[in-house]
Design an enzyme around this catalytic site. Structure first.
Site, PDB file in Angstrom:
ATOM      1  N   ALA A 175       0.832  -1.208   0.000  1.00 19.43           N
ATOM      2  CA  ALA A 175       0.000   0.000   0.000  1.00 19.43           C
ATOM      3  C   ALA A 175       0.867   1.258   0.000  1.00 19.43           C
ATOM      4  O   ALA A 175       0.595   2.218  -0.734  1.00 19.43           O
ATOM      5  CB  ALA A 175      -0.948  -0.008   1.198  1.00 19.43           C
ATOM      6  N   TYR A 176       1.901   1.267   0.815  1.00 17.83           N
ATOM      7  CA  TYR A 176       2.811   2.417   0.860  1.00 17.83           C
ATOM      8  C   TYR A 176       3.479   2.620  -0.492  1.00 17.83           C
ATOM      9  O   TYR A 176       3.494   3.732  -1.039  1.00 17.83           O
ATOM     10  CB  TYR A 176       3.867   2.210   1.948  1.00 17.83           C
ATOM     11  CG  TYR A 176       4.870   3.333   2.032  1.00 17.83           C
ATOM     12  CD1 TYR A 176       4.557   4.513   2.696  1.00 17.83           C
ATOM     13  CD2 TYR A 176       6.122   3.213   1.451  1.00 17.83           C
ATOM     14  CE1 TYR A 176       5.476   5.557   2.768  1.00 17.83           C
ATOM     15  CE2 TYR A 176       7.048   4.244   1.516  1.00 17.83           C
ATOM     16  CZ  TYR A 176       6.722   5.410   2.180  1.00 17.83           C
ATOM     17  OH  TYR A 176       7.632   6.442   2.244  1.00 17.83           O
TER      18      TYR A 176
END
Length: 122
Positions: free
Chosen positions: A28-29
């Protein structure tokens, strides 16, 4: 200030080297930082005929108090990925951001500026 109305502006987004190459266990990052890079490239092209420049920086790990929350094993792993063999310093990132925000940065837009100690240079 509204850059387009004033026909002048400098937008400097902060992404991450993770947006260029992805980090394990941080999908996600990494995806969000890739999105920042894509946004920068799109806006840079959209505003190219104005005097508004849009760029971003993609740092690797920078030595900050956040390291106190990490295990030494994780810190060593991050360091092992940086060819220069050290972490970035806040002042190094700030210097690049200051130039990108200045009038001197007049011929660059839509770019992702690598500042990762050689980790990712494309």
């Amino acid at each position: 200030m509204q850059p387009r109305r004033n026909n002048y502006g400098r937008i400097v987004n902060i992404a991450s080297v993770a947006g260029k190459e992805g980090n394990p266990n941080a999908a996600a990052y990494s995806a969000s930082k890739a999105g920042v890079i894509g946004l920068t490239k799109s806006l840079g092209k959209e505003l190219a005929r104005t005097n508004v420049r849009v760029n971003c920086v993609t740092p690797a790990a920078v030595s900050t108090p956040l390291f106190a929350q990490m295990t030494q094993e994780h810190i060593n792993f991050m360091l092992s990925k940086i060819p220069l063999g050290r972490f970035g310093e806040i002042d190094e990132i700030a210097s690049l951001v200051c130039w990108l925000a200045s009038e001197e940065c007049s011929f660059s837009t839509g770019a992702a500026f690598d500042i990762s100690g050689g980790r990712a240079t494309y």
